[in-house]
Write a protein that holds these residues in place. Structure first.
Motif, PDB file in Angstrom:
ATOM      1  N   PHE A 128       0.799  -1.224   0.000  1.00 39.87           N
ATOM      2  CA  PHE A 128       0.000   0.000   0.000  1.00 39.87           C
ATOM      3  C   PHE A 128       0.831   1.273   0.000  1.00 39.87           C
ATOM      4  O   PHE A 128       0.273   2.372  -0.018  1.00 39.87           O
ATOM      5  CB  PHE A 128      -0.934   0.012   1.222  1.00 39.87           C
ATOM      6  CG  PHE A 128      -2.096  -0.925   1.089  1.00 39.87           C
ATOM      7  CD1 PHE A 128      -3.262  -0.521   0.464  1.00 39.87           C
ATOM      8  CD2 PHE A 128      -2.028  -2.214   1.599  1.00 39.87           C
ATOM      9  CE1 PHE A 128      -4.344  -1.378   0.340  1.00 39.87           C
ATOM     10  CE2 PHE A 128      -3.099  -3.079   1.485  1.00 39.87           C
ATOM     11  CZ  PHE A 128      -4.265  -2.664   0.852  1.00 39.87           C
ATOM     12  N   GLY A 129       2.138   1.155   0.026  1.00 40.08           N
ATOM     13  CA  GLY A 129       2.981   2.342  -0.016  1.00 40.08           C
ATOM     14  C   GLY A 129       2.879   3.186   1.233  1.00 40.08           C
ATOM     15  O   GLY A 129       3.016   4.419   1.174  1.00 40.08           O
ATOM     16  N   MET A 130       2.671   2.553   2.381  1.00 39.18           N
ATOM     17  CA  MET A 130       2.579   3.284   3.640  1.00 39.18           C
ATOM     18  C   MET A 130       3.960   3.440   4.272  1.00 39.18           C
ATOM     19  O   MET A 130       4.862   2.626   4.042  1.00 39.18           O
ATOM     20  CB  MET A 130       1.652   2.552   4.611  1.00 39.18           C
ATOM     21  CG  MET A 130       0.248   2.327   4.088  1.00 39.18           C
ATOM     22  SD  MET A 130      -0.833   1.514   5.294  1.00 39.18           S
ATOM     23  CE  MET A 130      -1.177   2.900   6.405  1.00 39.18           C
ATOM     24  N   THR A 131       4.110   4.477   5.055  1.00 40.28           N
ATOM     25  CA  THR A 131       5.284   4.623   5.902  1.00 40.28           C
ATOM     26  C   THR A 131       5.027   3.826   7.174  1.00 40.28           C
ATOM     27  O   THR A 131       3.965   3.962   7.789  1.00 40.28           O
ATOM     28  CB  THR A 131       5.534   6.092   6.247  1.00 40.28           C
ATOM     29  OG1 THR A 131       5.794   6.813   5.037  1.00 40.28           O
ATOM     30  CG2 THR A 131       6.709   6.247   7.199  1.00 40.28           C
ATOM     31  N   VAL A 132       5.986   2.996   7.585  1.00 40.86           N
ATOM     32  CA  VAL A 132       5.793   2.121   8.736  1.00 40.86           C
ATOM     33  C   VAL A 132       6.769   2.511   9.840  1.00 40.86           C
ATOM     34  O   VAL A 132       7.980   2.596   9.616  1.00 40.86           O
ATOM     35  CB  VAL A 132       6.007   0.644   8.363  1.00 40.86           C
ATOM     36  CG1 VAL A 132       5.771  -0.247   9.586  1.00 40.86           C
ATOM     37  CG2 VAL A 132       5.068   0.236   7.231  1.00 40.86           C
TER      38      VAL A 132
END
Length: 326
Positions: free
Chosen positions: A166-170
């Motif tokens: 999802f292209g999230m920053t984790v």
């Protein structure tokens, strides 16, 4: 000829697991899940397969019981001290539904962000345009920051799906910061609560984590942030979360676990449009039930064959266990 071994499961097993146990012993399913019934029906069992809380007295009255094996990963339903004192092995099946739970985290977050409860209700009650109207205030996962509390099997699967899918920053918080996957930044819990758009609770319930998501920490969250709990209900202080939801101080919540289960039908959580409630099912799918069931069956077969389980969780019991049976 000795009696055939008895295997008591608190719930019906997946057909693949039943097939593994066919002919090995008598497989019975508990008639009820209260303490008295479980203790009585486990009285002549050699193995108990656990999908419900076990009363400590179940272990103190045993002569035949060799092992309690968790149908899944979490061990809080098995009183470890009582089992160990009784010389009973405890095992689980770790990791087999970790991706299942990780997928549910994002399902819950997306349902809140896309305003699914409002859309579904108004579409059904008031028509197409009424449901569609909610979409202009909906949100996406892509580009948002997800803060993962707990970096066990579930947390690591969630890293992969959220970041790579999802292209999230984790960002993450863990008891062991050195265990974080490469590229994942550690945050203190307070910093994670303040920085995250999605807060995902994936840690075990322990004396240290019970009540740790309290009013002070919820107050750190962004006004549009969503909290997702797939761990255990008591990690979140319900009154604090309910107050934040009533005052519109956070964006919403997706909750699969609760301090009281089943959740009473008049519970305040049911009254919020921005709260998605599911009945402790994050780890349950057709596929995961097969994996958990066959994993528990495999450990059962090992112990009935005189071996120790692969996923033994109370190794200190082995000497006492062997004195009982060998």
């Amino acid at each position: 000829m000795p009696d055939q071994p008895k295997i008591l499961s608190t719930h019906v097993l997946h057909p693949a697991a039943e097939a593994m146990l066919a002919g090995v012993g008598e497989l019975a399913v508990a008639s009820a899940l209260d303490a008295a019934t479980l203790t009585r029906e486990a009285g002549d069992a050699d193995i108990v397969i656990v999908r419900a809380p076990m009363p400590p007295e179940l272990f103190s009255a045993q002569r035949r019981l060799k092992m309690a094996v968790r149908h899944g990963a979490g061990l809080d339903w098995i009183p470890m001290e009582a089992a160990t004192e009784a010389g009973v092995l405890v095992a689980n099946v770790p990791g087999v539904n970790a991706r299942t739970v990780a997928e549910h985290v994002l399902f819950g977050a997306m349902a809140v962000l896309r305003r699914f409860r409002q859309v579904d209700r108004d579409l059904r009650q008031h028509g197409w345009l009424a449901g569609r109207e909610h979409s202009v205030r909906a949100g996406e996962l892509g580009g948002k920051t997800i803060g993962i509390v707990g970096m066990g099997n579930i947390g690591r699967h969630l890293v992969s799906i959220a970041r790579d899918g999802f292209g999230m920053t984790v960002i993450a918080n863990s008891r062991t910061p050195e265990s974080l996957p490469a590229g994942i930044a550690f945050r203190t819990l307070d910093a994670l609560m303040a920085e995250s758009d999605i807060v995902a609770i994936c840690c075990p319930l322990t004396p240290q984590t019970s009540g740790m998501i309290d009013a002070r920490r919820i107050a750190l969250m962004k006004p549009a942030a969503v909290i997702v709990n797939v761990a255990r209900g008591p990690i979140i202080v319900d009154d604090a979360l309910i107050a934040a939801l009533r005052d519109d101080r956070i964006g919403g919540a997706a909750l699969d676990v609760f301090a009281t289960q089943p959740l009473p039908p008049d519970h305040p959580y049911f009254g919020f449009d921005n709260v998605v409630v599911t009945p402790h099912m994050a780890g349950i799918t057709e596929e995961s039930m097969m994996r958990m069931g066959t994993g528990a069956a495999a450990e059962t077969l090992r112990v009935l064959a005189g071996e120790l389980p692969v996923n033994l969780r109370n190794p200190e019991v082995v000497e006492r266990y062997r004195a009982r049976f060998f």
